[in-house]
Design an enzyme around this catalytic site. Sequence first.
Site, short mmCIF file in Angstrom:
data_model
loop_
_atom_site.label_atom_id
_atom_site.label_comp_id
_atom_site.label_asym_id
_atom_site.label_seq_id
_atom_site.Cartn_x
_atom_site.Cartn_y
_atom_site.Cartn_z
N ARG A 151 20.44 -11.79 -7.82
CA ARG A 151 19.93 -11.91 -6.45
C ARG A 151 18.49 -12.42 -6.43
NH1 ARG A 151 16.87 -8.47 -3.39
NH2 ARG A 151 17.02 -6.90 -5.02
N GLU B 193 7.50 -14.30 -4.19
CA GLU B 193 8.10 -13.45 -5.22
C GLU B 193 8.83 -14.35 -6.19
OE1 GLU B 193 8.64 -9.07 -3.21
OE2 GLU B 193 10.35 -10.40 -3.13
N ARG C 235 14.21 -12.51 -12.33
CA ARG C 235 14.09 -11.13 -12.79
C ARG C 235 14.77 -10.84 -14.12
NH1 ARG C 235 14.78 -7.75 -7.18
NH2 ARG C 235 12.72 -8.38 -6.50
N HIS D 150 15.19 -4.45 -12.30
CA HIS D 150 13.86 -4.87 -11.83
C HIS D 150 12.89 -4.73 -12.99
CE1 HIS D 150 10.22 -5.20 -9.46
NE2 HIS D 150 10.95 -5.50 -8.39
N HIS E 21 18.24 -1.81 -10.46
CA HIS E 21 17.64 -2.01 -9.12
C HIS E 21 18.67 -2.37 -8.06
CE1 HIS E 21 14.46 -2.99 -6.32
NE2 HIS E 21 14.83 -4.25 -6.24
C1 SIN Z 1 10.31 -5.66 -4.75
O1 SIN Z 1 9.53 -5.34 -3.86
O2 SIN Z 1 9.98 -6.04 -5.87
C2 SIN Z 1 11.77 -5.53 -4.48
C3 SIN Z 1 12.22 -6.61 -3.62
C4 SIN Z 1 13.67 -6.89 -3.84
O3 SIN Z 1 14.29 -6.30 -4.71
O4 SIN Z 1 14.20 -7.77 -3.19
#
Ligand code: SIN
Length: 520
Positions: free
Chosen positions: A370, A113, A274, A228, A335
């Site tokens: 975060r 991610e 993000r 997000h 988010h």
């Molecule tokens: C996501 O699945 O994009 C959210 C994961 C997160 O916010 O840590």
Amino acid sequence: MKTESVDFLIIGSGVAGLRAAIELAPSGNVLVVTKDRPSESSTEYAQGGIAVVISDEDTVGIHGEDTLKAGDGLCREDAVKTLVEEGTDRIRELIDWGAEFDREGVKLALTLEAAHSRRRILHAHGDSTGKELERVLLSKVKSLSSVRKYPFAITTDLIIKGQECHGAYVLREGQVTALLAKATLLATGGAGQLFSRTTNPLVATGDGMAIAFRAGAELEDMEFVQFHPTSLYSPTAPQFLLSESMRGEGAVLLNVNRERFMSRYHAMKELAPRDIVSRAIVSEMVKTNSRHVYLDLRHLGKDFVKNRFPGIYSTCLRYDVDITEDLIPVSPAAHYIMGGIKTTINGETNIKGLYAAGEVACTGVHGANRLASNSLLEGLVYGARAGIAARESTITPLEDADEERSVSSIPNSDEIHSMLRRVMWEKVGIIRCSQSLEEARNVLSAYDDILCRAYGKRHELELKNMLTVARIIIEAADRRKGSVGAHYRSDYKERGDRWHEHVKLDRSHVAFQSCGRDLM
Ligand code: SIN
């Protein structure tokens, strides 16, 4: 008033609250209070996964560095070290209790991610990781005879005597009960519902932050709200998270002219932090005069997408978006809040007998932004630590609590609720400035009178809490005259000289309009 005594009171039944309950169970009786069904928490809806060092190519040092980098200079290093070092044991224990993470052959499958330099995200049932955690933790808690659950009970306030917390008042079926405890632990999650666009469930109304603030707790870093980048945008569908792991697996962002744009904003393109991706999307939306951009997975192959993201696939299909064939309209949404009730790495607050863990707390582990998939891990690690610390509470339990309050009601509460969410999104959202914050403060302070009364209905208590937390976020965002992490000010685009300072607020710092009474 009905009174009940327990040893340990936990408010909230997501990952942090349940993990704390497991730690407290051998030391006395534990009551887990929750305002909805026990499984109705942000944990339940977490898709992408849980970050943890489990592969040979990874180390806790690298996970720590990625976390610090995402936090943009404002993480507390001891909190980060604790998270990454204790995370692996917390996950192994969860697997022993029955958690089934996805595998590739016999090995645990790991995805990527944003801002992670290694593949380290575990996931379950493709994109239902939180549901799996909640299932395992609820079943573990069920096996512990000293833990009871008390659902559909909303906490109205903490019971404070002197500078100590002795439990909480809760409202269920119109009746208030005083729950007396020698340790009270808040694990009520976040506050995404303050914004009209959010990925959070309806229960995320900032309750724990508001009741702790009213009780005199110190809150920290409340200006840092994470947006997000990719939430489904459709006038006919509810807001719905499109997990970052989709970009981790190769999905790309296109503007409405079908142009890929992220390389113009950051070298990591779609996997930039993000805040950068969210602002890039807003900038493309403004340039193209559009309300969304697109997420494109079509090149990943139909079978792969259906198997890897089964929950997202079927939810989107219900709203006539086939994510294997269509471009998916997306835009950012609130988010996660990095700030919260200031705690030590053991979950202690500035009020004796009061502990906090998970999104409601601020250990400083996330700094200004975060790192993706660190929040479930935070709930496990810091939920357990707060539980261990709460066992040692030295509060002498009260025999009774006699406070009776007459309750009011809020006329037009639906209108105020909707106005609040719109104002927070438009004026205190992804891009803020002194003027927008002042406008938000002026609009919302007209409702300060609501903060001085007690209420007998859940939606009114939630609205009161949302108004309280909104005012705290506005105050913190105004005080930080600089742009750091997720907090971006168009009038102070640089970090500013005092960027490294944390904004700490208690009730003496927020100028609520006097209503002839104190906050209650
Ligand atoms: C996501 O699945 O994009 C959210 C994961 C997160 O916010 O840590």
